[in-house]
Design an enzyme around this catalytic site. Structure first.
Site: not given
Ligand code: PGA
Length: 254
Positions: A11, A97, A167, A173, A234
Protein backbone atom coordinates in the site's frame (compact mmCIF):
# COMPACT_ATOMS: atom_id res chain seq x y z
CA UNK A 1 -2.41 -29.46 -4.46
CA UNK A 2 0.11 -27.17 -6.16
CA UNK A 3 1.23 -24.19 -4.11
CA UNK A 4 -0.90 -21.12 -4.40
CA UNK A 5 -0.12 -17.99 -6.39
CA UNK A 6 1.10 -15.28 -4.03
CA UNK A 7 -0.09 -11.71 -4.56
CA UNK A 8 1.33 -9.11 -2.20
CA UNK A 9 -0.23 -5.66 -2.07
CA UNK A 10 2.19 -2.93 -1.03
CA UNK A 11 0.00 0.00 0.00
CA UNK A 12 3.05 2.28 0.46
CA UNK A 13 2.01 5.54 2.23
CA UNK A 14 -1.67 5.09 1.30
CA UNK A 15 -4.54 5.68 1.93
CA UNK A 16 -4.77 9.04 3.72
CA UNK A 17 -7.27 8.08 6.43
CA UNK A 18 -8.01 5.29 8.88
CA UNK A 19 -11.53 5.07 7.49
CA UNK A 20 -10.25 4.40 3.97
CA UNK A 21 -7.74 1.86 5.27
CA UNK A 22 -10.58 -0.07 6.93
CA UNK A 23 -12.58 -0.02 3.70
CA UNK A 24 -9.69 -1.21 1.53
CA UNK A 25 -8.83 -3.91 4.08
CA UNK A 26 -12.42 -5.15 4.18
CA UNK A 27 -12.77 -5.22 0.40
CA UNK A 28 -9.44 -6.99 -0.02
CA UNK A 29 -10.45 -9.66 2.50
CA UNK A 30 -13.78 -10.29 0.87
CA UNK A 31 -12.21 -10.66 -2.60
CA UNK A 32 -9.57 -13.01 -1.16
CA UNK A 33 -12.19 -15.23 0.46
CA UNK A 34 -13.66 -16.05 -2.97
CA UNK A 35 -10.37 -17.16 -4.55
CA UNK A 36 -9.33 -20.76 -5.10
CA UNK A 37 -5.65 -20.78 -6.00
CA UNK A 38 -4.34 -17.50 -4.68
CA UNK A 39 -3.06 -16.17 -1.36
CA UNK A 40 -3.38 -12.40 -0.88
CA UNK A 41 -1.19 -10.39 1.48
CA UNK A 42 -2.02 -6.79 2.38
CA UNK A 43 0.89 -4.61 3.52
CA UNK A 44 -0.60 -1.38 4.92
CA UNK A 45 1.48 1.38 6.53
CA UNK A 46 2.39 0.42 10.15
CA UNK A 47 -0.32 2.61 11.71
CA UNK A 48 -3.05 0.93 9.68
CA UNK A 49 -2.04 -2.71 10.10
CA UNK A 50 -4.58 -3.45 12.87
CA UNK A 51 -7.28 -1.74 10.79
CA UNK A 52 -6.70 -4.04 7.81
CA UNK A 53 -6.94 -7.13 9.99
CA UNK A 54 -10.14 -8.96 10.78
CA UNK A 55 -11.06 -10.49 14.11
CA UNK A 56 -11.45 -13.90 12.62
CA UNK A 57 -9.10 -15.54 10.17
CA UNK A 58 -10.02 -15.08 6.51
CA UNK A 59 -9.41 -17.66 3.81
CA UNK A 60 -6.55 -16.79 1.43
CA UNK A 61 -5.70 -13.59 3.30
CA UNK A 62 -2.66 -12.67 5.39
CA UNK A 63 -1.29 -9.48 6.85
CA UNK A 64 2.04 -8.03 5.83
CA UNK A 65 4.21 -5.01 6.65
CA UNK A 66 6.39 -2.82 4.46
CA UNK A 67 9.55 -2.98 6.56
CA UNK A 68 10.93 -3.84 10.00
CA UNK A 69 13.66 -2.31 12.11
CA UNK A 70 17.28 -3.45 11.82
CA UNK A 71 17.31 -3.39 15.64
CA UNK A 72 15.67 -5.77 18.04
CA UNK A 73 14.23 -3.36 20.63
CA UNK A 74 15.00 -0.30 22.72
CA UNK A 75 15.93 3.31 22.10
CA UNK A 76 15.14 3.68 18.39
CA UNK A 77 12.66 6.51 18.02
CA UNK A 78 10.26 6.09 15.14
CA UNK A 79 11.16 2.46 14.51
CA UNK A 80 8.96 -0.66 14.51
CA UNK A 81 10.44 -4.01 15.44
CA UNK A 82 9.86 -7.38 13.81
CA UNK A 83 8.59 -8.74 17.16
CA UNK A 84 5.94 -5.98 17.32
CA UNK A 85 4.74 -6.90 13.84
CA UNK A 86 4.62 -10.56 14.75
CA UNK A 87 2.49 -9.70 17.78
CA UNK A 88 0.00 -8.01 15.41
CA UNK A 89 -0.22 -11.32 13.51
CA UNK A 90 1.78 -10.06 10.58
CA UNK A 91 3.08 -13.01 8.53
CA UNK A 92 5.04 -11.34 5.71
CA UNK A 93 7.44 -8.38 5.84
CA UNK A 94 8.95 -6.61 2.85
CA UNK A 95 12.70 -5.90 3.09
CA UNK A 96 14.82 -3.80 0.78
CA UNK A 97 12.14 -2.11 -1.28
CA UNK A 98 13.81 0.24 -3.77
CA UNK A 99 12.08 3.25 -2.19
CA UNK A 100 13.73 2.37 1.13
CA UNK A 101 17.03 1.78 -0.61
CA UNK A 102 16.71 5.21 -2.24
CA UNK A 103 16.25 6.64 1.26
CA UNK A 104 19.52 5.09 2.47
CA UNK A 105 18.97 1.35 2.95
CA UNK A 106 21.99 -0.67 1.84
CA UNK A 107 22.54 -4.40 1.22
CA UNK A 108 23.96 -4.53 4.75
CA UNK A 109 20.93 -2.96 6.46
CA UNK A 110 18.55 -4.97 4.28
CA UNK A 111 20.36 -8.12 5.37
CA UNK A 112 19.96 -7.10 9.05
CA UNK A 113 16.24 -6.46 8.55
CA UNK A 114 15.86 -9.89 6.95
CA UNK A 115 17.60 -11.43 9.98
CA UNK A 116 15.11 -9.78 12.38
CA UNK A 117 12.10 -10.79 10.29
CA UNK A 118 13.20 -14.42 10.14
CA UNK A 119 14.15 -14.57 13.83
CA UNK A 120 10.66 -13.34 14.70
CA UNK A 121 9.17 -16.21 12.71
CA UNK A 122 7.78 -14.35 9.69
CA UNK A 123 8.41 -14.60 5.94
CA UNK A 124 10.79 -12.03 4.45
CA UNK A 125 9.79 -10.63 1.06
CA UNK A 126 13.18 -9.55 -0.22
CA UNK A 127 13.10 -6.96 -3.01
CA UNK A 128 15.89 -6.94 -5.57
CA UNK A 129 16.21 -5.28 -8.95
CA UNK A 130 18.46 -3.27 -11.20
CA UNK A 131 18.12 0.48 -11.65
CA UNK A 132 18.89 0.33 -15.37
CA UNK A 133 19.28 -2.38 -17.99
CA UNK A 134 22.66 -2.21 -19.62
CA UNK A 135 23.30 -3.40 -23.16
CA UNK A 136 26.41 -5.27 -22.04
CA UNK A 137 24.33 -7.24 -19.53
CA UNK A 138 26.00 -5.74 -16.44
CA UNK A 139 22.60 -5.65 -14.73
CA UNK A 140 22.92 -9.42 -14.31
CA UNK A 141 26.13 -8.93 -12.29
CA UNK A 142 24.49 -6.19 -10.26
CA UNK A 143 21.52 -8.41 -9.46
CA UNK A 144 23.69 -11.40 -8.56
CA UNK A 145 25.69 -9.27 -6.11
CA UNK A 146 22.58 -7.73 -4.61
CA UNK A 147 20.95 -11.13 -4.01
CA UNK A 148 24.14 -12.65 -2.58
CA UNK A 149 24.83 -9.66 -0.31
CA UNK A 150 21.34 -9.59 1.11
CA UNK A 151 20.90 -13.35 1.58
CA UNK A 152 24.39 -14.53 2.50
CA UNK A 153 23.76 -14.45 6.23
CA UNK A 154 20.42 -16.28 6.08
CA UNK A 155 20.82 -19.77 7.58
CA UNK A 156 20.11 -22.54 5.06
CA UNK A 157 17.16 -23.87 7.04
CA UNK A 158 15.49 -20.45 6.77
CA UNK A 159 15.57 -20.38 2.95
CA UNK A 160 11.97 -21.58 2.95
CA UNK A 161 10.94 -18.37 4.76
CA UNK A 162 12.33 -16.12 2.02
CA UNK A 163 10.31 -14.90 -0.97
CA UNK A 164 12.28 -13.04 -3.63
CA UNK A 165 10.53 -10.13 -5.30
CA UNK A 166 12.26 -9.13 -8.51
CA UNK A 167 11.39 -5.50 -9.14
CA UNK A 168 13.34 -3.68 -11.85
CA UNK A 169 13.51 -0.19 -10.33
CA UNK A 170 12.80 1.49 -13.65
CA UNK A 171 9.45 -0.34 -13.88
CA UNK A 172 8.19 0.70 -10.43
CA UNK A 173 5.56 3.44 -10.47
CA UNK A 174 6.01 3.58 -14.24
CA UNK A 175 3.54 3.50 -17.15
CA UNK A 176 4.49 0.05 -18.38
CA UNK A 177 5.65 -3.12 -16.69
CA UNK A 178 8.60 -5.16 -17.95
CA UNK A 179 7.52 -7.31 -20.91
CA UNK A 180 6.58 -10.85 -19.80
CA UNK A 181 9.30 -12.52 -21.93
CA UNK A 182 11.95 -10.48 -20.13
CA UNK A 183 10.34 -11.29 -16.78
CA UNK A 184 10.79 -14.96 -17.68
CA UNK A 185 14.49 -14.50 -18.41
CA UNK A 186 14.97 -12.64 -15.13
CA UNK A 187 12.96 -15.08 -13.01
CA UNK A 188 15.17 -17.93 -14.24
CA UNK A 189 18.27 -15.93 -13.38
CA UNK A 190 17.03 -15.00 -9.92
CA UNK A 191 16.22 -18.66 -9.13
CA UNK A 192 19.66 -19.68 -10.32
CA UNK A 193 21.34 -17.24 -7.94
CA UNK A 194 19.05 -18.40 -5.13
CA UNK A 195 20.23 -21.95 -5.86
CA UNK A 196 23.86 -20.79 -5.64
CA UNK A 197 23.25 -19.12 -2.28
CA UNK A 198 21.24 -21.97 -0.74
CA UNK A 199 20.74 -25.13 -2.80
CA UNK A 200 18.99 -26.26 -5.98
CA UNK A 201 16.32 -27.94 -3.82
CA UNK A 202 15.67 -24.72 -1.91
CA UNK A 203 15.45 -22.81 -5.20
CA UNK A 204 12.91 -25.29 -6.57
CA UNK A 205 10.65 -24.59 -3.61
CA UNK A 206 11.28 -20.84 -3.42
CA UNK A 207 8.71 -18.33 -4.58
CA UNK A 208 9.83 -15.63 -6.99
CA UNK A 209 7.56 -12.66 -7.56
CA UNK A 210 7.62 -9.89 -10.12
CA UNK A 211 6.82 -6.28 -9.19
CA UNK A 212 6.62 -3.00 -11.10
CA UNK A 213 3.52 -1.47 -12.71
CA UNK A 214 1.40 -4.59 -12.46
CA UNK A 215 -2.31 -4.00 -13.07
CA UNK A 216 -5.46 -5.94 -13.83
CA UNK A 217 -4.65 -6.00 -17.56
CA UNK A 218 -1.09 -7.28 -17.51
CA UNK A 219 -1.04 -9.48 -14.36
CA UNK A 220 -2.06 -12.82 -15.90
CA UNK A 221 0.36 -12.57 -18.86
CA UNK A 222 3.23 -11.62 -16.57
CA UNK A 223 2.50 -14.66 -14.38
CA UNK A 224 2.02 -17.11 -17.23
CA UNK A 225 4.74 -16.07 -19.66
CA UNK A 226 7.04 -14.68 -16.98
CA UNK A 227 6.77 -17.96 -15.05
CA UNK A 228 6.70 -16.25 -11.67
CA UNK A 229 4.93 -17.54 -8.57
CA UNK A 230 3.25 -14.27 -7.80
CA UNK A 231 3.30 -10.48 -7.95
CA UNK A 232 4.17 -7.52 -5.75
CA UNK A 233 1.56 -4.90 -6.53
CA UNK A 234 1.76 -1.22 -5.57
CA UNK A 235 -0.83 1.23 -6.93
CA UNK A 236 -3.37 -1.35 -8.03
CA UNK A 237 -3.51 -2.86 -4.51
CA UNK A 238 -5.17 0.26 -3.04
CA UNK A 239 -7.72 0.42 -5.86
CA UNK A 240 -10.21 -2.30 -4.84
CA UNK A 241 -12.08 -2.61 -8.19
CA UNK A 242 -8.81 -2.98 -10.14
CA UNK A 243 -7.29 -5.26 -7.49
CA UNK A 244 -10.38 -7.49 -7.59
CA UNK A 245 -10.00 -7.84 -11.39
CA UNK A 246 -6.30 -8.56 -11.03
CA UNK A 247 -6.89 -11.24 -8.42
CA UNK A 248 -9.61 -12.93 -10.47
CA UNK A 249 -7.36 -13.00 -13.53
CA UNK A 250 -4.51 -14.52 -11.54
CA UNK A 251 -6.79 -17.01 -9.79
CA UNK A 252 -7.94 -18.32 -13.17
CA UNK A 253 -4.37 -19.50 -13.95
CA UNK A 254 -4.12 -23.21 -13.24
P1 PGA B 1 3.73 -0.20 -8.59
O1 PGA B 1 4.67 -0.45 -7.32
O2 PGA B 1 2.90 -1.44 -8.77
O3 PGA B 1 2.90 0.99 -8.22
O4 PGA B 1 4.64 0.06 -9.77
C1 PGA B 1 5.26 -1.71 -7.15
C2 PGA B 1 6.15 -1.70 -5.94
O5 PGA B 1 6.80 -0.68 -5.66
O6 PGA B 1 6.25 -2.70 -5.22
Amino acid sequence: MATKHLIIGNWKMNPASAEDAKTIGKKTRSIAADLKRTEVVACPPFAFIPLAASRTSVKNFALGAQSASVDEAGAHTGDVSAAMLKSLEVEYVIAGHSEERAAGDTDETVSRRIGRILEAGMTAVVCVGEKVRAENGSHFDFLREQIKNTLNSVPKEKAKDVVLAYEPVWAIGAKEAMVPEQVHEMSIFVKKVFADVFSPEAAMKAKVLYGGSVNSRNAAEIMKIGQVDGLLVGRESVNPPGFAELLKAVDAIK
